[in-house]
Every structure is written in C-alpha cells, then in structure tokens.
Design a protein around this motif. Structure first.
Motif, PDB file in Angstrom:
ATOM      1  N   GLY A  17       0.828  -1.195   0.000  1.00 27.65           N
ATOM      2  CA  GLY A  17       0.000   0.000   0.000  1.00 27.65           C
ATOM      3  C   GLY A  17       0.861   1.242   0.000  1.00 27.65           C
ATOM      4  N   PRO A  18       0.227   2.429  -0.109  1.00 26.80           N
ATOM      5  CA  PRO A  18       0.999   3.662  -0.248  1.00 26.80           C
ATOM      6  C   PRO A  18       1.427   4.304   1.061  1.00 26.80           C
ATOM      7  CG  PRO A  18      -1.320   4.135  -0.495  1.00 26.80           C
ATOM      8  CD  PRO A  18      -1.219   2.647  -0.313  1.00 26.80           C
ATOM      9  N   LEU A  19       1.083   3.697   2.206  1.00 25.82           N
ATOM     10  CA  LEU A  19       1.397   4.292   3.500  1.00 25.82           C
ATOM     11  C   LEU A  19       2.351   3.396   4.280  1.00 25.82           C
ATOM     12  CD1 LEU A  19      -2.231   5.337   4.493  1.00 25.82           C
ATOM     13  CD2 LEU A  19      -0.431   6.859   3.642  1.00 25.82           C
ATOM     14  N   ILE A  20       3.132   4.025   5.180  1.00 18.10           N
ATOM     15  CA  ILE A  20       4.002   3.285   6.083  1.00 18.10           C
ATOM     16  C   ILE A  20       3.916   3.943   7.455  1.00 18.10           C
ATOM     17  CG2 ILE A  20       6.027   4.668   5.410  1.00 18.10           C
ATOM     18  CD1 ILE A  20       7.743   2.154   5.861  1.00 18.10           C
ATOM     19  N   VAL A  48      -6.015  11.504  -3.844  1.00 11.15           N
ATOM     20  CA  VAL A  48      -5.589  10.399  -4.705  1.00 11.15           C
ATOM     21  C   VAL A  48      -4.889   9.331  -3.875  1.00 11.15           C
ATOM     22  CG1 VAL A  48      -4.114   9.749  -6.648  1.00 11.15           C
ATOM     23  CG2 VAL A  48      -5.413  11.876  -6.745  1.00 11.15           C
ATOM     24  N   LEU A  49      -4.075   9.760  -2.911  1.00 11.46           N
ATOM     25  CA  LEU A  49      -3.387   8.829  -2.015  1.00 11.46           C
ATOM     26  C   LEU A  49      -4.380   8.060  -1.160  1.00 11.46           C
ATOM     27  CD1 LEU A  49      -0.703   7.827  -0.647  1.00 11.46           C
ATOM     28  CD2 LEU A  49      -0.911   9.807   0.875  1.00 11.46           C
ATOM     29  N   ALA A  50      -5.372   8.772  -0.601  1.00 12.59           N
ATOM     30  CA  ALA A  50      -6.383   8.114   0.222  1.00 12.59           C
ATOM     31  C   ALA A  50      -7.180   7.105  -0.597  1.00 12.59           C
ATOM     32  CB  ALA A  50      -7.308   9.157   0.841  1.00 12.59           C
ATOM     33  N   LEU A  51      -7.534   7.476  -1.814  1.00 15.14           N
ATOM     34  CA  LEU A  51      -8.245   6.544  -2.690  1.00 15.14           C
ATOM     35  C   LEU A  51      -7.391   5.319  -2.991  1.00 15.14           C
ATOM     36  CD1 LEU A  51      -9.801   9.245  -4.996  1.00 15.14           C
ATOM     37  CD2 LEU A  51     -11.134   7.396  -3.945  1.00 15.14           C
ATOM     38  N   ALA A  52      -6.095   5.516  -3.220  1.00 13.48           N
ATOM     39  CA  ALA A  52      -5.197   4.386  -3.465  1.00 13.48           C
ATOM     40  C   ALA A  52      -5.142   3.466  -2.251  1.00 13.48           C
ATOM     41  CB  ALA A  52      -3.806   4.888  -3.824  1.00 13.48           C
ATOM     42  N   ALA A  53      -5.106   4.057  -1.053  1.00 11.63           N
ATOM     43  CA  ALA A  53      -5.107   3.246   0.168  1.00 11.63           C
ATOM     44  C   ALA A  53      -6.388   2.450   0.298  1.00 11.63           C
ATOM     45  CB  ALA A  53      -4.911   4.148   1.380  1.00 11.63           C
ATOM     46  N   ALA A  54      -7.482   2.989  -0.273  1.00  9.45           N
ATOM     47  CA  ALA A  54      -8.776   2.303  -0.231  1.00  9.45           C
ATOM     48  C   ALA A  54      -8.960   1.339  -1.392  1.00  9.45           C
ATOM     49  CB  ALA A  54      -9.897   3.335  -0.248  1.00  9.45           C
ATOM     50  N   GLY A  55      -7.978   1.272  -2.291  1.00  3.07           N
ATOM     51  CA  GLY A  55      -8.059   0.351  -3.414  1.00  3.07           C
ATOM     52  C   GLY A  55      -8.772   0.896  -4.629  1.00  3.07           C
ATOM     53  N   VAL A  56      -8.897   2.224  -4.724  1.00  2.00           N
ATOM     54  CA  VAL A  56      -9.591   2.854  -5.849  1.00  2.00           C
ATOM     55  C   VAL A  56      -8.585   3.680  -6.653  1.00  2.00           C
ATOM     56  CG1 VAL A  56     -11.417   4.449  -6.549  1.00  2.00           C
ATOM     57  CG2 VAL A  56     -11.764   2.952  -4.565  1.00  2.00           C
ATOM     58  N   ASP A  57      -8.487   3.417  -7.949  1.00  2.00           N
ATOM     59  CA  ASP A  57      -7.604   4.197  -8.818  1.00  2.00           C
ATOM     60  C   ASP A  57      -8.268   5.524  -9.163  1.00  2.00           C
ATOM     61  OD1 ASP A  57      -5.669   2.196  -8.914  1.00  2.00           O
ATOM     62  OD2 ASP A  57      -6.568   1.245 -10.672  1.00  2.00           O
ATOM     63  N   SER A  58      -7.478   6.570  -9.226  1.00  2.00           N
ATOM     64  CA  SER A  58      -8.027   7.883  -9.585  1.00  2.00           C
ATOM     65  C   SER A  58      -6.973   8.692 -10.314  1.00  2.00           C
ATOM     66  CB  SER A  58      -8.502   8.632  -8.334  1.00  2.00           C
ATOM     67  OG  SER A  58      -7.436   8.877  -7.437  1.00  2.00           O
ATOM     68  N   ALA A  59      -7.438   9.698 -11.035  1.00  2.00           N
ATOM     69  CA  ALA A  59      -6.564  10.597 -11.773  1.00  2.00           C
ATOM     70  C   ALA A  59      -6.426  11.911 -11.026  1.00  2.00           C
ATOM     71  CB  ALA A  59      -7.137  10.841 -13.169  1.00  2.00           C
ATOM     72  N   LEU A  60      -5.413  12.678 -11.393  1.00  2.00           N
ATOM     73  CA  LEU A  60      -5.193  14.006 -10.841  1.00  2.00           C
ATOM     74  C   LEU A  60      -5.407  15.046 -11.937  1.00  2.00           C
ATOM     75  CD1 LEU A  60      -4.012  15.749  -8.415  1.00  2.00           C
ATOM     76  CD2 LEU A  60      -1.812  15.537  -9.580  1.00  2.00           C
ATOM     77  N   TYR A  61      -6.124  16.122 -11.604  1.00  2.00           N
ATOM     78  CA  TYR A  61      -6.185  17.281 -12.482  1.00  2.00           C
ATOM     79  C   TYR A  61      -5.152  18.269 -11.962  1.00  2.00           C
ATOM     80  CZ  TYR A  61      -7.970  21.647 -14.555  1.00  2.00           C
ATOM     81  OH  TYR A  61      -8.083  22.840 -15.210  1.00  2.00           O
ATOM     82  N   PRO A  62      -3.948  18.288 -12.541  1.00  2.00           N
ATOM     83  CA  PRO A  62      -2.853  19.079 -11.969  1.00  2.00           C
ATOM     84  C   PRO A  62      -3.131  20.581 -11.919  1.00  2.00           C
ATOM     85  CG  PRO A  62      -2.006  17.448 -13.508  1.00  2.00           C
ATOM     86  CD  PRO A  62      -3.490  17.470 -13.675  1.00  2.00           C
ATOM     87  N   GLY A  63      -3.771  21.122 -12.939  1.00  2.00           N
ATOM     88  CA  GLY A  63      -4.042  22.554 -12.936  1.00  2.00           C
ATOM     89  C   GLY A  63      -4.991  22.976 -11.838  1.00  2.00           C
ATOM     90  N   SER A  64      -5.927  22.097 -11.521  1.00  3.95           N
ATOM     91  CA  SER A  64      -6.899  22.310 -10.462  1.00  3.95           C
ATOM     92  C   SER A  64      -7.617  23.662 -10.604  1.00  3.95           C
ATOM     93  CB  SER A  64      -6.232  22.148  -9.094  1.00  3.95           C
ATOM     94  OG  SER A  64      -5.994  20.776  -8.825  1.00  3.95           O
ATOM     95  N   TRP A  65      -8.180  24.158  -9.511  1.00  3.46           N
ATOM     96  CA  TRP A  65      -9.011  25.361  -9.583  1.00  3.46           C
ATOM     97  C   TRP A  65      -8.222  26.565 -10.094  1.00  3.46           C
ATOM     98  CZ3 TRP A  65     -13.733  26.529 -10.175  1.00  3.46           C
ATOM     99  CH2 TRP A  65     -14.228  27.797  -9.865  1.00  3.46           C
ATOM    100  N   SER A  66      -6.981  26.711  -9.658  1.00  9.85           N
ATOM    101  CA  SER A  66      -6.190  27.875 -10.063  1.00  9.85           C
ATOM    102  C   SER A  66      -5.872  27.849 -11.549  1.00  9.85           C
ATOM    103  CB  SER A  66      -4.902  27.974  -9.243  1.00  9.85           C
ATOM    104  OG  SER A  66      -4.086  26.831  -9.465  1.00  9.85           O
ATOM    105  N   GLY A  67      -5.822  26.667 -12.153  1.00  9.49           N
ATOM    106  CA  GLY A  67      -5.636  26.563 -13.589  1.00  9.49           C
ATOM    107  C   GLY A  67      -6.948  26.703 -14.341  1.00  9.49           C
TER     108      GLY A  67
END
Length: 271
Positions: free
Chosen positions: A4-7, A240-259
């Motif tokens: 998983g993604p956490l230690i 995205v990290l929390a979703l990965a820990a839960a077993g769900v794949d997700s994408a990132l919108y890098p520009g986000s609101w400011s973009g």
C-alpha cells in the motif's frame, strides 16, 4: 513492491537502513522547510523543496503546475533517489505535501514509494530518533520513465470524469470564501471530499475500509472514472493517495481550480 501507499513510523524505523527518506516539509504561503529540516529530521532524510523541486512556476497551468521532467529528475537524483531502492516521503502537513512527492515519483515510474503516516509529528510522538544538521547523500540514478504510472486529466476532459472530487475545504468548494484564488466556487458537477476527511483525530490516515466508505458516499468507486483536484494541484494528491489506500484508482487534475479559472470562458459553480 509494497502492499500500500502508507508506512507507519514503526515500520519506517525498522526499514530505515533500506530506504531513501525524503523530507518535504512545506507550509502554503510560508517559508520553505529547509530550516525545520536542519533543526531535526528523520535520520538520513534529504530535504526536498516543494516549490523548487515539485512544481513549475505559476502560470496558465495554475499555481503549482507539474514540474519540468528533466528538472524533477535532476532534483530526485540530487537527493539520492534510486530506481532499485524504496522511497519514503514525509512532511509536517498531515501528508499533503508528501502526497505530491509520492504522486510525482509514482507517476514518473518509481515502483516503490510510500508516505509516512502522520508525518514528522507521528515520528516524534512515537519516540523515534531525530537527526539534526544538513544531510549528505550519494547521488541517485532515478530517471523519468516514458510510461506514466498515474493517470492525469486536463482542463479539456475533466468535465467528462464520472466522479470529480474537490479536495478543498467545504467553504471554498461552495464559494463562500476564497482566500487564495481570484475566483470563488468549484468546477461544475464536482463533489467535495476535503482532505481532512481522510484523517483521524491524530492526523493519521483512516483505515482502508473507512476511506472506501468515505469516497463511496460520493460515488467514487472502481466502477467508473474518478479524478481529484484542489486549489493548485498539491493537496488533491492527498485524496488520490487516500483513494489508493482504499483500493480505488483515480486521476489528478494538476491545474486544479487555479488553472481552471485562468480561462474566463470555463464555467464556475457555487453552492
């Protein structure tokens, strides 16, 4: 590869001789964390500057666009990242800056990256050793892969995502306040899962089952496409990290609101 993604702090203490540790301490709007790193850090941890190493200068891509690949590669080599050695990243922002480093390393091809659950605070609270002063590390051999490991969506296709998650605080999502960007509100159709919902009362990530339930409530499961955004693309990586820990794949919108708001023709929703 890891499970998983956490230690946990105890796990990191047990593996410390066999991993590369990166200190990504950062305060939005505040000074870099280099002085905090020098005052005390996980033994052997090299300091990474989020603004300098994990983002490009602000512009049409938002306040924290993804960094130039060659500059990112050079930064990771400078702090000792190797392709064949696991990496652990931490911060003192409950994982929000560390998640950005985790996402970038995974996206650019490193197979084994984890975030220290609870970060610097948890490391100290659990009684683990602290090192002071500058850290000297041997250069690493990490190279950016042409095969991207993490999904990305851009402004042109973000509205087509089945479940689009806004990781900002609820008042910013609803447009009631906007302390950072010049326009208040959110991308039409988005749902709100603030990063605080990923954490327990100690500032550590909730269990995988709890996280799955949190995101399932807004329809974010493996049955459709899921993406996350925030103000500038940094804290969205926490979701995205929390979703990965839960077993769900997700994408990132890098520009986000400011973009998103750099183009006045793009729609804005409030409430």
């Amino acid at each position: 590869m890891t499970d998983g993604p956490l230690i946990s702090p105890d796990q990191l203490a047990a593996e410390l001789d066999d991993v590369t540790v990166l200190d990504v301490r950062y305060l939005m709007g505040g000074p870099p964390g280099r002085e905090e790193h020098a005052a005390g850090h996980v033994p052997g941890a090299a300091y990474v500057d989020l603004d300098e190493d994990l983002a490009d200068p602000p512009g049409a891509g938002g306040r924290h666009p993804l960094p130039d690949e060659q500059r990112f590669e050079a930064a990771m080599q400078r702090v000792g990242v190797r392709a064949d050695r696991p990496v652990v990243v931490y911060d003192d922002w409950q994982g929000r800056a560390a998640a950005r480093a985790w996402w970038l390393l995974r996206h650019h091809g490193h197979d084994d990256v984890r975030v220290l659950d609870g970060g610097w605070t948890a490391w100290q609270d659990d009684g683990h050793p602290v090192e002071v002063g500058e850290t000297s590390v041997d250069p690493g051999d990490f190279t950016v892969s042409a095969d991207k490991q993490m999904a990305v969506v851009g402004a042109d296709d973000v509205l087509d995502v089945d479940v689009l998650i806004d990781a900002r605080a609820g008042d910013r999502f609803r447009g009631e306040t906007e302390p950072v960007d010049p326009v208040a509100g959110h991308i039409p159709g988005a749902v709100n899962v603030p990063t605080t919902e990923n954490l327990d009362e100690r500032g550590r990530f909730r269990s995988a089952d709890e996280l799955y339930a949190t995101y399932a409530r807004v329809g974010a499961t493996s049955s459709g496409s899921v993406a996350a955004y925030c103000g500038s693309g940094v804290t969205a990586a926490h979701d995205v990290l929390a979703l990965a820990a839960a077993g769900v794949d997700s994408a990132l919108y890098p520009g986000s609101w400011s973009g998103w708001i750099t183009d006045p023709a793009r729609p804005v929703e409030t409430g």
